[in-house]
Each structure stands twice: as structure tokens, then as C-alpha cells.
Design a protein around this motif. Structure first.
Motif, short mmCIF file in Angstrom:
data_model
loop_
_atom_site.label_atom_id
_atom_site.label_comp_id
_atom_site.label_asym_id
_atom_site.label_seq_id
_atom_site.Cartn_x
_atom_site.Cartn_y
_atom_site.Cartn_z
N LYS A 166 10.43 1.40 -9.09
CA LYS A 166 9.95 1.52 -7.72
C LYS A 166 9.77 0.16 -7.04
CE LYS A 166 6.04 3.25 -5.00
NZ LYS A 166 4.78 4.02 -5.04
N TYR A 175 9.90 -3.22 -3.07
CA TYR A 175 8.85 -4.02 -2.45
C TYR A 175 9.42 -5.31 -1.85
CZ TYR A 175 4.48 -6.61 -1.84
OH TYR A 175 3.43 -7.32 -1.32
N VAL A 190 4.06 6.74 -0.19
CA VAL A 190 4.46 5.33 -0.26
C VAL A 190 3.22 4.47 -0.13
CG1 VAL A 190 6.77 5.69 0.69
CG2 VAL A 190 4.87 5.26 2.24
N TRP A 217 4.04 -0.67 2.54
CA TRP A 217 5.50 -0.57 2.38
C TRP A 217 6.19 -0.98 3.66
CZ3 TRP A 217 6.15 -0.72 -2.37
CH2 TRP A 217 7.23 -0.20 -3.06
N GLU A 218 7.23 -1.80 3.55
CA GLU A 218 8.02 -2.20 4.71
C GLU A 218 8.91 -1.05 5.18
OE1 GLU A 218 8.55 -4.77 6.80
OE2 GLU A 218 6.78 -5.82 6.05
N SER A 274 12.04 -0.33 3.13
CA SER A 274 11.83 0.40 1.88
C SER A 274 11.81 1.90 2.12
CB SER A 274 10.52 -0.05 1.22
OG SER A 274 10.54 -1.44 0.97
N LYS A 275 11.15 2.30 3.21
CA LYS A 275 11.13 3.73 3.54
C LYS A 275 12.51 4.22 3.92
CE LYS A 275 7.41 2.93 6.09
NZ LYS A 275 6.33 3.10 7.09
N TYR A 281 1.01 7.71 3.41
CA TYR A 281 0.50 6.52 2.74
C TYR A 281 -0.42 6.92 1.59
CZ TYR A 281 2.27 3.63 6.56
OH TYR A 281 3.08 2.98 7.45
N THR A 312 1.29 -1.79 -6.61
CA THR A 312 0.58 -2.43 -5.52
C THR A 312 -0.88 -2.01 -5.51
OG1 THR A 312 1.13 -0.64 -3.99
CG2 THR A 312 2.64 -2.52 -4.06
#
Length: 827
Positions: free
Chosen positions: A103, A107, A166, A170-171, A174-175, A200, A233
Motif C-alpha cells: 500500500k 504514499y 484511505v 492521501w494525495e 494516490s486515490k 478517510y 501512516t
């Protein structure tokens, strides 16, 4: 609660959440028929991903097997995947690929197609691995649903609200990768479909936490700082719940998410650093070991994982002893590759080199091939990631006032099980400053909270904008706030010189501003010059905030990113400039931002964007979501002898063909109606394709995969064959479908006939069910039918379209035929 316009309109049968974690993954579901998130844990159904693991979540590990046609299928997940991978013999490995803990490749990723290595060293696109994971979970979900309800669930009906969790930090990129993978898995009809939403992780955990404790504590309108301490994270958000009559009715998110890569996998990295130091290998040698001995590495890390989990659940003391067995395959590899034979010598060397560390010595048990570590050394593996997080908290306390607002600190995630972590955070934030609460179910609170969120995404009514968003404009030059380096002149509508400022970022919302999900933020824009034929729109993003009365920032300013660049045509350019208004609405929905644009003089000219996806740097790359999806039509037309009948003939009143184009019979009437279908589809999409099949006692391909054009359906030979075998036409259409790259188009079959099916109906129905349950069914395949003739034959058409989730239409005139084809073109 006010509903957000245009958003969350679709009703779903089931909410299914997937908590895809760095270390562990879980999934669950619940029916949405009541739209009520206030449901007990016992009613939410766990999806069993791993027959070897009775916990709510299992290890994030997946095993693929090469199947027929060189395709790879996911066959095991979790501990079951690890167990079966370790069983593989060397000669079998080429037919399997094993991935674990992947995963965090997402990131801070700046690649559109990142790749990851399997344990065999083979590189795959990350979306390929994720797609397999989602397919595996979906199948287990269907099994769980059917077992629980004794009802079948057809995923092709798109009646499931999928929720992917997520990290809050998360940027967007990434999504986007996760959404692409979900679309590739065939579980949603289009990439930007609302059938998939993101949740989230700290918000999901808080949603479940508030439900679990709302009857015990007074949590109504309390400001709760949520710290989710996960595998990859640790991220934070602040939430204020509104609870009425012991039911959660609303959530407010009071801060922009914060956090970083301080999760438990970084404890694993510290353990591996210790192991490398113990073996006395340099970086290149240790990398060689990890690449060449993947099975040994996996066994070693599983042994360490058992110790780590035990430590997280129990208090750790200095004198505790922890034994890590050195896998035999590792001992053998080290001896053969690096000549390492004497582990007692390595132990003594390590202790000598680290005698000033203040930590207990390690021991080696030669009989059992075990390393013995005391509690203080194991604790040291936890120290560095915790130090990073404490430093982050300290910096945040100095720069932000969120801790002044906080009333309750809620700790969740796997690391919240650790007394060491909990006590460290309390010491950092102030032991007596806040009320501290723990998730009663840290292993499953996120996945269960996400199910609740899928039932009612509108439960979160207020957010804080994570960025400043705006539009690139060229306003009239104002020396108070504009830089003269960007000044230029144009001739305005009155033929007068007018000074403008180029490349100005006009903000629509600033970072940290409060967003009400039910209220879109609207702005209107006009062209700056007359006789313009289009308006160029650039959507921008930045981290900055500024006073627009005294300052401007520009396209080339540091940190400004172009999120989208496109043009909207101006069809009525003879209108005065002040009448040519473009309205842009920002809709903030769940964790995504959608933008709707419409040209007010003629709202047929419009576009939609989704800003959470395809973050781009170049102006020529678009984020446009087509107003109408493109389709590939597989047209299956009856050419049996009865089509020569002249009881129904072309209307001969169409402007797009001459009278002699079509024969004066049923067949000609059908070709005319197909022409109307093509013209109607061209209004919706310029990207459609069409394939034409004729059938009678056999089937023939006339053309395939062509761009829509009226010229395709003129001057074809007359029908002159006996028999009306529907299965022949369907089989040839499906064969061609398999040979064509649909390129994202939705496949659609339309069968036309003037008589009854000459083949066996039961066999035909079985054939069509197979099509709908196959890969093209998951891509949205549906089957429509048009009958020319008496209603006595329509029952069979109705049965075909019931299986194919399409529509059955019937007509007895050429005008009715044309209307039927137009109707199918519009949907």
C-alpha cells in the motif's frame, strides 16, 4: 439535513467497505434499505477473506496464479496466501506471483503508473495488483451476501455502494490510482462512477467510535481530535458529532487532515536494520539477500510480526525475552552465498560493536537457530518512528491552534494497542490536558465505520478545504495588486484599448475554509474579447492563502498546479460579452471535489470535472468526464426471407439519403431506422463505435468496430435466406466483442427480428446468462430488442431483454421502427 444538489442521488442496495491497509486488510457489508447508520456491530457482516484467520482483518498479502490464456487470477489472500506461497516448489514459482505490504507504494507517489515487485522479483503495475485484490474481495463479498441472505447478488446491476478507506493525508494521485484499479476490476460502470466513494480512515474510525460510546458518554458537539495510528501512516483529523436522541445525525470536520508516514511498518524497517547489522552485511549484500531469498525473508518477517503483535497488546519490560527463529532457508542461503556459518561469532561481534548503546546484549541459541532479544532492544525498534511522530506533534503544536480547541483525544488503529505508544502521546500532548479515549475495536472500527459511511455519505456535512482552488483569469489591470510584468493590452468590445493582467490565479476557495457540502460555490465568467468562439478554462490548485485586495499570485508562482485545462465552445458569439456568462460550480462531495460548468445562454454546452483524479501538469491533458458515456453497439439484424415483405417500407422522407438508397420492403425500413439510430447517437458522443451482424439460419459479419456514419448502412444486398436463429447472431456478435478493444466504451447488443426465434429458447437463455455474468457483463453489457410484427412474438423478446437488463420494443410501422431505434439511442 439538506441534500447536496446533484450528489448522492443514486440509491444502493448494499454498502460494502474495503479497509485496504498497509499491514492488514478487512471488508464488511450491510444493507442500506433504511438509510440508517445507527446499527449495531452484530448486524454488520464481516467478509471472510482468509480461511486461516478468524480475526476481522488479515494480512495484506495476495497470491496470483497464471490461468488459461496467460491471465493471472487472485487465488488466496492474507495468511492463506502466505502459507500457500511458502509451500511452492522452485519449479512452480513461474506460475505464481506473491505480493505483500504494497500500500505504501502509493504514499507521496508522483507516478501515474507505479510498479511494484513481487517476491519473485517480477515487476507489475500497481493497478494490476490492486485490481486483483478488489476482484478477490468482491467475490468473497458475493459469497457472504448469498450465505447471509439466501439471495443472489448480481454485481452487474451496480447496486452496491463501494467504500474504499484511505489515509486522511492521501494525495489525490494516490486515490486516482486506486480508482483506476477499481474500474479495471469491473466493479463500477465508469472510472469516475459514484458507485465508488472514498472514506478517510480516521473519520471512519470516529464514526464507529461515536456510535459505540454515544450511549455511555456525552459526546454531542464535543471537539474530538482523532489520531489513527495505522500500519503505514499516522494521520489526524478533528471531528464534532451532532447526536440527537442517542442517534448520530451529523458530523463536522474541523481541520485539514494532518499526519505522515510514522506507522508500524517503520518499526519493521528498524527490525530489518538490526538484522542487517547482526549479519554484518553491507547494503548491497542485504539487498541481494532480500531479492534472492524471498521465502526466507517472508518467514523471518512473519516470525517478527508475531512478536510485534504480542508487544502491541501487552506492556513491554526491559527483561522480557523474545525469541526469533532463523528460518532454515535463510541459514542455508547465508552459508552458501556469503559463507556465514558461525552465528555465535556474529552475535559476539554485534554485542561488541554495540556495547555503548545502553541496550541489553543479544544471544544466539545454536540448537534452535534462534536470536534472543531483550525487551529494551525490541522497544528500540519502536523508538525512531515514535520520535518522528512526537517531533511532528511538537511542531504542529507550535504552528496550529487545533490543540487549543481539542476536548477529547481519540486513539485508534493498530498502534493504539501499544501502552508504549499511548503513554508517549499522552506525555507529548499533556496527560491531564485532555480526556483520552481508545477505540473499543481498533482492528475493525475503520471497516465498520466505512460501512456506516456508505449508507449515508451525507452524514459529514462540513469539511475544511485541503487546498486553495481557483481559476486562471486575465482581469483588468490594477496596480494595487497586479505585477506590471504580467500587464498586456487588448481591444475591448467598444474598440478601445484595455489593460489586462495575464495568468492571475483567482481563488474560489482558500485552504482551510469551511465547506458546506450542501452548498456549491459558484462563480461566473465572461470572455474578454468579442467574437470569441471558445472560452479556455484552467482549474488551479495551491497550498497558499493571500489577500486578493493587495496581492496576486500567478500561474508560474511556486506551488501552483494546473488541475485541468480545457475549452468550452461559445456558439452564440454574436451576443454582447456581458451576456456570454459561464457559470462554474464547485461541489464538495465526500472526499472528492466535482466541478460543473455551464454556458448560461445555452446550457447544452457544459462540462463536468472531478478534481480528485488525474492531477496533471500539462495544459493539453484533460480531466473531462463525458456528458454521455461512449458505447459500442453490436447490431444484430434478421435477414430471413420474410424481411422481403413490402407491408412495411421506408418512409422516404429523410433528408439524409436519396429515395433509391433502401429497398422498398421491411429490410429497407429497418436500414432507415438504423440510420436514425446513428444520427441520434452522434448527438451524444463522437466516440461511439458500431459492429453489424446479419443472421438467418447462419450469421455473417458485415463490418466491425467502425466510427458511426450514415454511409455504413446504405446499398446492402437483399435478404434471401431461410431461418431465424437468434443464437447464431448473438454468438457471432460476442465473438467479435472479445476480439475488439472496447477502449472504455460500454458494450450494447441490439437484436432486431420480424419473427420468432428458430433456435432452442432454453439454450439461448443459458447462452445470454453466460454473457451477462462474464467480463463484459461487468463492463456494463446490456441487450435490447426490437420486434417488427405482431405482439404474439414479443414474449420471447421480453425474456431476452430481462436477462440482458435491456428494453424490448415492438412496432408495426416504419415510423414506429424509427422511434424505437431513437429511443434505444437515447439510453
Amino acid at each position: 439535513m439538506t441534500q447536496a444538489p446533484l450528489l448522492f442521488q443514486k440509491e444502493f442496495k448494499v454498502s460494502c467497505s474495503i479497509d485496504f491497509g498497509t499491514s492488514r486488510t478487512g471488508a464488511a457489508w450491510y444493507t442500506t434499505h433504511e438509510g440508517n447508520i445507527n446499527i449495531s456491530h452484530s448486524n454488520i457482516k464481516k467478509i471472510k477473506l482468509d480461511s486461516n484467520d478468524e480475526n476481522f482483518k488479515t494480512n495484506t498479502a495476495i497470491l496470483f496464479k497464471k490461468a488459461y490464456g496467460n491471465k493471472w487470477e487472485p487465488i488466496f489472500f492474507g495468511k492463506e496466501a502466505e502459507k500457500n506461497y511458502l509451500k511452492l516448489k522452485p519449479k512452480e514459482r513461474n506460475n505464481y506471483q506473491f505480493f505483500k505490504n504494497f500500500k505504501m507504494r502509493l504514499y507521496k507517489n508522483d507516478e501515474k503508473e507505479p510498479k511494484i515487485k513481487s517476491y519473485s522479483g517480477v515487476k507489475w503495475e500497481l493497478t494490476r495488483v490492486l485490481s486483483g485484490l478488489f476482484q478477490f474481495v468482491a467475490q468473497k463479498f458475493v459469497d457472504s451476501y448469498q450465505e447471509s441472505t439466501n439471495k443472489t447478488l448480481n454485481l452487474n446491476e451496480h447496486s452496491v455502494q463501494w467504500v474504499l478507506t484511505v489515509p486522511a493525508i492521501w494525495e489525490d494521485q494516490s486515490k486516482e490510482i486506486m480508482r483506476k484499479a477499481f474500474y479495471k476490476s469491473g466493479l463500477i460502470p465508469s472510472k469516475n462512477s459514484d458507485d465508488l466513494i472514498f472514506c478517510y480512515e480516521p473519520e471512519a474510525a470516529a464514526l464507529d467510535f461515536f456510535y459505540s460510546l454515544k450511549n455511555i458518554y456525552d459526546l454531542n458537539m464535543k471537539k474530538v481530535l482523532v489520531i489513527d495510528q495505522g500500519g503505514g501512516t499516522i494521520d489526524m483529523t478533528m471531528i464534532r458529532p451532532k447526536i440527537e436522541n442517542k442517534k448520530i445525525t451529523e458530523f463536522e470536520i474541523l481541520m485539514v487532515p494532518k499526519g505522515g508516514d510514522f506507522g508500524s511498518t517503520y518499526i519493521d524497517k528498524q527490525f530489518l536494520k538490526f538484522f542487517q547489522s547482526f549479519l554484518n552485511l553491507n547494503d548491497n549484500q542485504f539487498s541481494q539477500f532480500k531479492n534472492d531469498c524471498p521465502k526466507g525473508l517472508l518467514k523471518l518477517m512473519l516470525a517478527w510480526e508475531n512478536i510485534k503483535i504480542g508487544i502491541l497488546k501487552e506492556e513491554m519490560t526491559r527483561d522480557d525475552s523474545h525469541l526469533i527463529e532463523m528460518p532454515k532457508i535463510v541459514v542455508k542461503y547465508l552459508k552458501k552465498t556469503f559463507g556465514i556459518k558461525d552465528f555465535e561469532y556474529l552475535t559476539d561481534l554485534f554485542n561488541q560493536m554495540n556495547q555503548n548503546s545502553g541496550l541489553s546484549k543479544i544471544k544466539w541459541n545454536d540448537d534452535e537457530d534462534e536470536i534472543e532479544l531483550k525487551g529494551d532492544r525490541v522497544k528500540s525498534f519502536f523508538t525512531k518512528p515514535l520520535q518522528k511522530f512526537r517531533a511532528y506533534l511538537n511542531n504542529l503544536k507550535q504552528k496550529s491552534d487545533i490543540f487549543k480547541q481539542t476536548e477529547i483525544v481519540f486513539l485508534t488503529g493498530g498502534l493504539s494497542n501499544s501502552d508504549y505508544f499511548r503513554e508517549s502521546i499522552k506525555n507529548q500532548l499533556g496527560r491531564n490536558t485532555y480526556q483520552y479515549m481508545l477505540s473499543p475495536y481498533p482492528d475493525k472500527s475503520i471497516v465498520i465505520g466505512a460501512v456506516r459511511y456508505g449508507i449515508d455519505p451525507k452524514i459529514i456535512s462540513i469539511r475544511k478545504s485541503s487546498y486553495t482552488y481557483g481559476i486562471l483569469v486575465s482581469p483588468k489591470f490594477d496596480s494595487r495588486c497586479h505585477d506590471s510584468n504580467y500587464k498586456y493590452s487588448i481591444q475591448n468590445e467598444n474598440n478601445q484599448r484595455e489593460d489586462r493582467c495575464a495568468n492571475v490565479f483567482q481563488p474560489i476557495i482558500f485552504k482551510g475554509d469551511t465547506i458546506k457540502l450542501s452548498k456549491p460555490m459558484k462563480e461566473r465568467f465572461t470572455p474578454i474579447q468579442k467574437n470569441s468562439t471558445e472560452m479556455k478554462i484552467n482549474i488551479l490548485r495551491t497550498e497558499k492563502k493571500w489577500d486578493t485586495n493587495y496581492q496576486s499570485i500567478y500561474l508560474d508562482s511556486q506551488d501552483v498546479i494546473i488541475m485541468a485545462s480545457f475549452s468550452i465552445p461559445i456558439p452564440q458569439s454574436n451576443l454582447p460579452i456581458n451576456k456570454q456568462k459561464l457559470e462554474i460550480s464547485f461541489h464538495f462531495a465526500t472526499t472528492e471535489i466535482k466541478i460543473f460548468m455551464k454556458y448560461l445562454p445555452n446550457t447544452r454546452f457544459n462540462k463536468e470535472l472531478s478534481l480528485n483524479y488525474d492531477e496533471i501538469q500539462k495544459k493539453d491533458e484533460l480531466l473531462e468526464i463525458p456528458k454521455s458515456p461512449s458505447i459500442h453497439t453490436f447490431l444484430i439484424i434478421d435477414t430471413s426471407g420474410s424481411m422481403n415483405s413490402d407491408d412495411v417500407v421506408p418512409s422516404n422522407n429523410k433528408s439524409w439519403y436519396s429515395r433509391n438508397h433502401f429497398p422498398n420492403n421491411r429490410f429497407g425500413a429497418v436500414l432507415e431506422a438504423v440510420g436514425e439510430y446513428i444520427i441520434e447517437r452522434q448527438k451524444f458522443s463522437s466516440n461511439d463505435r458500431i459492429t453489424l451482424i446479419y443472421f438467418d439460419s447462419s450469421a455473417r459479419l458485415i463490418f466491425r468496430n467502425l466510427v458511426l456514419s450514415i454511409q455504413l448502412i446504405v446499398n446492402f444486398s437483399q435478404p434471401n435466406y431461410d431461418g431465424t436463429y437468434f443464437d447464431k447472431g448473438f454468438q457471432l456478435a460476442y465473438q467479435n466483442m472479445e476480439q475488439i478493444n472496447l477502449e472504455g466504451r460500454i458494450p450494447k447488443m441490439i437484436i432486431f427480428s420480424d419473427g420468432e426465434n428458430g433456435s432452442d429458447n432454453n439454450s439461448l437463455h443459458q447462452l445470454l446468462r453466460g454473457y451477462m455474468n462474464g467480463p463484459y457483463g461487468r463492463k456494463g453489457l446490456h441487450i435490447d430488442a426490437i420486434l417488427l410484427g405482431p405482439k404474439c412474438y414479443k414474449q420471447e423478446m421480453d425474456e431476452i431483454t430481462k436477462i440482458g437488463k435491456g428494453r424490448s420494443l415492438q412496432s408495426e410501422t416504419s415510423e414506429g421502427l424509427a422511434k424505437s431505434f431513437i429511443q434505444l439511442a437515447q439510453n
